[in-house]
Design a protein around this motif. Sequence first.
Motif, PDB file in Angstrom:
ATOM      1  N   ASP A  20      42.729  87.964  51.194  1.00  0.00           N
ATOM      2  CA  ASP A  20      42.672  86.546  51.306  1.00  0.00           C
ATOM      3  C   ASP A  20      42.545  85.958  49.784  1.00  0.00           C
ATOM      4  O   ASP A  20      43.370  84.922  49.257  1.00  0.00           O
ATOM      5  N   ALA A  21      41.567  86.317  49.234  1.00  0.00           N
ATOM      6  CA  ALA A  21      41.368  85.904  47.821  1.00  0.00           C
ATOM      7  C   ALA A  21      42.651  86.316  46.898  1.00  0.00           C
ATOM      8  O   ALA A  21      42.997  85.331  46.238  1.00  0.00           O
ATOM      9  N   LEU A  23      45.739  86.653  47.849  1.00  0.00           N
ATOM     10  CA  LEU A  23      46.698  85.931  48.350  1.00  0.00           C
ATOM     11  C   LEU A  23      46.633  84.635  47.770  1.00  0.00           C
ATOM     12  O   LEU A  23      47.664  83.704  47.250  1.00  0.00           O
ATOM     13  N   ALA A  24      45.220  83.835  47.929  1.00  0.00           N
ATOM     14  CA  ALA A  24      45.129  82.595  47.559  1.00  0.00           C
ATOM     15  C   ALA A  24      45.456  82.588  45.772  1.00  0.00           C
ATOM     16  O   ALA A  24      46.068  81.638  45.248  1.00  0.00           O
ATOM     17  N   LEU A  27      48.914  82.244  45.587  1.00  0.00           N
ATOM     18  CA  LEU A  27      49.692  81.120  45.833  1.00  0.00           C
ATOM     19  C   LEU A  27      49.365  79.875  44.711  1.00  0.00           C
ATOM     20  O   LEU A  27      50.323  78.959  44.768  1.00  0.00           O
ATOM     21  N   ARG A  28      48.225  79.968  44.252  1.00  0.00           N
ATOM     22  CA  ARG A  28      47.913  79.193  43.096  1.00  0.00           C
ATOM     23  C   ARG A  28      48.752  78.990  42.130  1.00  0.00           C
ATOM     24  O   ARG A  28      48.788  78.049  41.140  1.00  0.00           O
ATOM     25  N   HIS A  34      58.027  84.049  48.241  1.00  0.00           N
ATOM     26  CA  HIS A  34      58.344  85.070  47.628  1.00  0.00           C
ATOM     27  C   HIS A  34      57.771  85.971  46.580  1.00  0.00           C
ATOM     28  O   HIS A  34      57.471  87.090  46.589  1.00  0.00           O
ATOM     29  N   LEU A  40      51.542  90.169  45.428  1.00  0.00           N
ATOM     30  CA  LEU A  40      50.449  90.711  46.467  1.00  0.00           C
ATOM     31  C   LEU A  40      50.906  92.402  46.789  1.00  0.00           C
ATOM     32  O   LEU A  40      49.948  93.166  46.785  1.00  0.00           O
ATOM     33  N   LEU A  93      55.601  84.063  54.077  1.00  0.00           N
ATOM     34  CA  LEU A  93      55.112  83.178  53.252  1.00  0.00           C
ATOM     35  C   LEU A  93      56.428  82.292  52.605  1.00  0.00           C
ATOM     36  O   LEU A  93      56.364  81.924  51.550  1.00  0.00           O
ATOM     37  N   ALA A  94      57.581  82.566  53.364  1.00  0.00           N
ATOM     38  CA  ALA A  94      58.787  82.100  52.626  1.00  0.00           C
ATOM     39  C   ALA A  94      58.847  80.422  52.445  1.00  0.00           C
ATOM     40  O   ALA A  94      59.436  80.060  51.384  1.00  0.00           O
ATOM     41  N   HIS A  95      57.531  79.788  53.043  1.00  0.00           N
ATOM     42  CA  HIS A  95      57.795  78.251  53.037  1.00  0.00           C
ATOM     43  C   HIS A  95      56.467  77.939  52.601  1.00  0.00           C
ATOM     44  O   HIS A  95      56.068  76.947  52.647  1.00  0.00           O
ATOM     45  N   ALA A  96      55.723  78.862  52.002  1.00  0.00           N
ATOM     46  CA  ALA A  96      54.189  78.746  51.573  1.00  0.00           C
ATOM     47  C   ALA A  96      54.008  77.530  50.715  1.00  0.00           C
ATOM     48  O   ALA A  96      52.904  76.877  50.866  1.00  0.00           O
ATOM     49  N   ARG A  98      55.550  74.919  50.226  1.00  0.00           N
ATOM     50  CA  ARG A  98      55.618  73.649  51.000  1.00  0.00           C
ATOM     51  C   ARG A  98      53.873  73.239  51.514  1.00  0.00           C
ATOM     52  O   ARG A  98      53.584  72.160  51.222  1.00  0.00           O
ATOM     53  N   HIS A  99      53.439  74.311  51.961  1.00  0.00           N
ATOM     54  CA  HIS A  99      52.176  74.100  52.399  1.00  0.00           C
ATOM     55  C   HIS A  99      51.198  73.688  51.545  1.00  0.00           C
ATOM     56  O   HIS A  99      50.379  73.030  51.601  1.00  0.00           O
ATOM     57  N   THR A 100      51.274  74.465  50.327  1.00  0.00           N
ATOM     58  CA  THR A 100      50.234  74.613  49.463  1.00  0.00           C
ATOM     59  C   THR A 100      50.382  72.930  48.700  1.00  0.00           C
ATOM     60  O   THR A 100      49.606  72.266  48.302  1.00  0.00           O
TER      61      THR A 100
END
Lengths: 209, 281
Positions: A20-21, A23-24, A27-28, A34, A40, A93-96, A98-100
């Motif tokens: 998770d760390a 991945l975060a 994502l940041r 993608h 990852l 994670l295709a739309h990750a 947008r969540h971020t």
Amino acid sequence: MGPPDTRRHRFEEIYRTSHDAVLAYLLRRTENGHDAADVLAETFLVAWRRLDDVPDGDRARPWLFGVARRALANLHRGARRRTALSDRLRGELAHAHRHTERAADRHAERTADQAAVAAAFRSLPEQDREVLALAGWEGLDFGEIAVVLGCSRNAVRIRMYRARRRFARELSALGALGGREKEGEHEEEGERLKEGDGRAAPASKGGAA
Amino acid sequence: MNIERLNPITEEEAAAMVSRQTRDDLAERVMKTTPDDVPTSVRPGWSGRRRLLVGIPLAVTVATAAMIAVSVAEPDQRVGPVSVGPNRAEAAALSFRKEGDSLVVTVNDPVADPARYKKEFAAYGMDIDLTLAPVSPRRAGTLVFMETSEGGHLETILAEGRCGSEVCGVGVKVPMDYKGHARIVFGRAARPGEMYDEGPGDVPGEGVGLPDVPGHTVAEAWAVLGERKITRVLYRYVFRGSDRPYPDGLTRDQVKPEWYVHDALAGTDDQVILFVGPVKP
């Protein structure tokens, strides 16, 4: 290299505690899910292949960030390794991003000061942003940041000091924080940072925003 | 001054994006690789480090396509097609022709077994893995992935939009003295029911043939999926940023054709996941 079962167990432990760390972290620092998925997969593949090099315990995480950081740098140079490993993750994670973005909206609350802080941060050179983010977002101490960046602890202190000064200067230039952040305070803080190695201290102490 | 507030995402939020199955799947796949195995393509005898060239920006591929179009039009010597292997009646999957110091290899049969391409390359002493992956129509005939040995440089021949099941023309220009390995994936039109491989530059929904889908109605999405013979669809509910009161999704009967699609993506096992709700996104 130990017997296969030992290898598996060790990897599973590292994966479980750091997935998770990492991945975060990705994502940041990526524009889309993608890229985060690909890097990852690549990061943990490197960990599996170089399992004997992965430090024990808490030191594994900054080591993995370092691998992820180099893989990201390759990605930004246009060299992407896409493997079937990450196919499934790519889907999720295709739309990750947008969540971020939504998360960023929520956290930032879009006050004028926050917008200025964000603008000042964006205007910093990449290496400044990276040390500040590693402390503020990943919560790493100087020793851990040194592992990520592959430099000495002392070099991290110096980089952090300079990054903080430039950040403060950018903020003053943008007129943020109503003049509460004076250059002098940062001189002082920079000196303190040279001494103290407190976890996440550089990012969490300023407090005026 | 607190950059923590600029943090785009917390670890908990990131964790929530990946299901347990996907998490376990990646770990398993990683552990199935052998420790000395560089992902997907390195074998013994590999010399030097590899150079990876994927995700080439569209502008570059377009420029390449223009350049190749000119060179292809020039008179050249035809070397192939060749037929390799026991079944000589089978048409060659690739065609080879000499052009200066290079061999220009183009794909005749975009849905051939990759093993056939490999054999035909090998007959010319080339160590090249070529595959064609199903992509959205827009990306048919473009380069999806390329990986070459260090120092290797291969020019690709694109045939944008022309890589259906009958026509193709994508290929690669290989210098005669090229001794390295390469792995190349071109996009081809998908067969009915086939999911698209996603790649750099895809827009949301593109992976399932619904590019620019956000805002279209469910009825429109059904029409497109029906045309592509995709029948396995999962529905997720979206309303004001939440999946309440249907956190476990909806059945087809609960979905109204006049609702809007917020997102569409490929799930596992050739399923399409549609995010739908009564309000336009």
